[in-house]
Motif scaffolding. Sequence first.
Motif, PDB file in Angstrom:
ATOM      1  N   PRO A 179       0.790  -1.240   0.000  1.00 20.68           N
ATOM      2  CA  PRO A 179       0.000   0.000   0.000  1.00 20.68           C
ATOM      3  C   PRO A 179       0.817   1.282   0.000  1.00 20.68           C
ATOM      4  O   PRO A 179       0.343   2.313  -0.457  1.00 20.68           O
ATOM      5  CB  PRO A 179      -0.817  -0.108   1.295  1.00 20.68           C
ATOM      6  CG  PRO A 179      -0.830  -1.559   1.644  1.00 20.68           C
ATOM      7  CD  PRO A 179       0.461  -2.102   1.142  1.00 20.68           C
ATOM      8  N   THR A 180       2.042   1.225   0.519  1.00 20.25           N
ATOM      9  CA  THR A 180       2.913   2.399   0.507  1.00 20.25           C
ATOM     10  C   THR A 180       4.265   2.020  -0.072  1.00 20.25           C
ATOM     11  O   THR A 180       4.772   0.921   0.182  1.00 20.25           O
ATOM     12  CB  THR A 180       3.125   2.981   1.922  1.00 20.25           C
ATOM     13  OG1 THR A 180       3.697   1.964   2.760  1.00 20.25           O
ATOM     14  CG2 THR A 180       1.810   3.448   2.537  1.00 20.25           C
ATOM     15  N   LEU A 181       4.828   2.932  -0.848  1.00 16.61           N
ATOM     16  CA  LEU A 181       6.127   2.681  -1.475  1.00 16.61           C
ATOM     17  C   LEU A 181       6.960   3.954  -1.472  1.00 16.61           C
ATOM     18  O   LEU A 181       6.463   5.031  -1.789  1.00 16.61           O
ATOM     19  CB  LEU A 181       5.948   2.208  -2.924  1.00 16.61           C
ATOM     20  CG  LEU A 181       5.336   0.818  -3.139  1.00 16.61           C
ATOM     21  CD1 LEU A 181       4.856   0.661  -4.568  1.00 16.61           C
ATOM     22  CD2 LEU A 181       6.357  -0.270  -2.809  1.00 16.61           C
ATOM     23  N   THR A 182       8.227   3.825  -1.120  1.00 15.78           N
ATOM     24  CA  THR A 182       9.168   4.932  -1.257  1.00 15.78           C
ATOM     25  C   THR A 182       9.698   4.923  -2.688  1.00 15.78           C
ATOM     26  O   THR A 182       9.472   3.976  -3.451  1.00 15.78           O
ATOM     27  CB  THR A 182      10.347   4.778  -0.284  1.00 15.78           C
ATOM     28  OG1 THR A 182      11.108   3.610  -0.655  1.00 15.78           O
ATOM     29  CG2 THR A 182       9.862   4.627   1.159  1.00 15.78           C
ATOM     30  N   LEU A 183      10.414   5.972  -3.039  1.00 18.76           N
ATOM     31  CA  LEU A 183      10.980   6.043  -4.383  1.00 18.76           C
ATOM     32  C   LEU A 183      11.914   4.863  -4.633  1.00 18.76           C
ATOM     33  O   LEU A 183      11.859   4.234  -5.693  1.00 18.76           O
ATOM     34  CB  LEU A 183      11.738   7.373  -4.561  1.00 18.76           C
ATOM     35  CG  LEU A 183      12.517   7.538  -5.874  1.00 18.76           C
ATOM     36  CD1 LEU A 183      11.598   7.441  -7.084  1.00 18.76           C
ATOM     37  CD2 LEU A 183      13.277   8.873  -5.881  1.00 18.76           C
ATOM     38  N   ARG A 184      12.775   4.567  -3.663  1.00 17.58           N
ATOM     39  CA  ARG A 184      13.713   3.464  -3.877  1.00 17.58           C
ATOM     40  C   ARG A 184      12.992   2.134  -3.987  1.00 17.58           C
ATOM     41  O   ARG A 184      13.376   1.265  -4.773  1.00 17.58           O
ATOM     42  CB  ARG A 184      14.752   3.414  -2.754  1.00 17.58           C
ATOM     43  CG  ARG A 184      16.044   2.740  -3.225  1.00 17.58           C
ATOM     44  CD  ARG A 184      17.083   2.552  -2.164  1.00 17.58           C
ATOM     45  NE  ARG A 184      17.313   1.121  -2.017  1.00 17.58           N
ATOM     46  CZ  ARG A 184      17.345   0.469  -0.884  1.00 17.58           C
ATOM     47  NH1 ARG A 184      17.162   1.108   0.242  1.00 17.58           N
ATOM     48  NH2 ARG A 184      17.540  -0.818  -0.855  1.00 17.58           N
TER      49      ARG A 184
ATOM     50  N   TRP B 229       4.724   7.238  -1.184  1.00 16.84           N
ATOM     51  CA  TRP B 229       3.507   7.319  -1.974  1.00 16.84           C
ATOM     52  C   TRP B 229       2.533   6.244  -1.530  1.00 16.84           C
ATOM     53  O   TRP B 229       2.933   5.129  -1.177  1.00 16.84           O
ATOM     54  CB  TRP B 229       3.845   7.133  -3.454  1.00 16.84           C
ATOM     55  CG  TRP B 229       4.499   8.307  -4.096  1.00 16.84           C
ATOM     56  CD1 TRP B 229       3.899   9.251  -4.882  1.00 16.84           C
ATOM     57  CD2 TRP B 229       5.882   8.677  -4.031  1.00 16.84           C
ATOM     58  NE1 TRP B 229       4.823  10.184  -5.293  1.00 16.84           N
ATOM     59  CE2 TRP B 229       6.053   9.853  -4.794  1.00 16.84           C
ATOM     60  CE3 TRP B 229       6.992   8.117  -3.408  1.00 16.84           C
ATOM     61  CZ2 TRP B 229       7.283  10.492  -4.943  1.00 16.84           C
ATOM     62  CZ3 TRP B 229       8.215   8.739  -3.541  1.00 16.84           C
ATOM     63  CH2 TRP B 229       8.362   9.926  -4.294  1.00 16.84           C
ATOM     64  N   SER B 230       1.260   6.575  -1.586  1.00 15.60           N
ATOM     65  CA  SER B 230       0.218   5.598  -1.258  1.00 15.60           C
ATOM     66  C   SER B 230      -0.896   5.695  -2.288  1.00 15.60           C
ATOM     67  O   SER B 230      -1.141   6.758  -2.883  1.00 15.60           O
ATOM     68  CB  SER B 230      -0.344   5.861   0.142  1.00 15.60           C
ATOM     69  OG  SER B 230      -0.842   7.189   0.262  1.00 15.60           O
ATOM     70  N   LYS B 231      -1.590   4.588  -2.491  1.00 17.11           N
ATOM     71  CA  LYS B 231      -2.689   4.541  -3.456  1.00 17.11           C
ATOM     72  C   LYS B 231      -3.889   5.309  -2.917  1.00 17.11           C
ATOM     73  O   LYS B 231      -4.202   5.222  -1.739  1.00 17.11           O
ATOM     74  CB  LYS B 231      -3.057   3.089  -3.730  1.00 17.11           C
ATOM     75  CG  LYS B 231      -4.008   2.905  -4.892  1.00 17.11           C
ATOM     76  CD  LYS B 231      -4.270   1.434  -5.122  1.00 17.11           C
ATOM     77  CE  LYS B 231      -5.287   1.230  -6.247  1.00 17.11           C
ATOM     78  NZ  LYS B 231      -5.583  -0.203  -6.422  1.00 17.11           N
TER      79      LYS B 231
END
Length: 306
Positions: free
Chosen positions: A261-266, A303-305
Amino acid sequence: MEQDSAKVNPLLCDPETGICEIPTTGESAAVQRVVSNNKPVQIVYFTDPICSSCWGIEPQLRRLKLEYGGDVEINYHMGGLLPDWSYNSGGISKPSDVAHHWDEVSQYYKMPIDGDVWLSDPLPSSYPPSIAFKAAQLQDKSKAIGFLRVLREMVFLQKKNITKWEHMEQAGLRAGLDTKQLKADYEGRAKDLFNEDLALGRKLGVRGFPTIFISNAAGESEMVYGFKPYTNFEAAIKKVYAGAAKTEYAKDWKNLFNTYPTLTLREFAELSETSFTQAEQLLTNLVNEQHTEMTSTKNGAIWSKR
């Protein structure tokens, strides 16, 4: 970075080795005979909710689960990084000293870490959120991993003191846990389970985090110690189990955000197998098209959806 290991505060993580080390005596961890039972490969992972190096390997672990999850089972154990502040350290002796250090390692790992929590609401110990994780495991091991992820986002990005029950409860709700049961277990059985993790870590010679033992059914093991690139994890898996099947997974943004559900740039760059520049442009477009939301910190974003 030569320092007296008996005096160094464990929050002074060495970005070059990628290790957050606890002051201890005795032998360092060596390859251990840990037998895999349920799947061909078992990973025994010693970590801590406030270990910056462990936050640094989140992209590698997330990719590993996607590519080798069919053959690999990961068991999470708490390591007890910061019992309290009774350290006579030559670089970090009080919480405010950690702030700048976290800002530095954030750049090294290319993962967002805001060290200002150590100025605004410093944590007295990493034991309470570790015990809370053991309480979460009693309910659901998969949700417990989600719970740990939320705790890490809270402390590393949102500057929240995750030793406070209000934040642990919020993390429990976000992870889909029964928070009444979580509190009952946190105040009850979980402390014993946490102490069992500490005892196992001592038995295996664990003195720094992340420490990862990768084993097969015969008890043959490899160890990945500290922050290492994904290829090191992959090579260790193949070494103990040559038949490890690499699963192809959908690398489009929808699938990645549905999975995580959440992702950093890396993380997004690692999982989508794109460059940082390409990943950043993709994520910017997703925000502009209102598919995702971006939460910024002074040292990066997540970032999250929508």
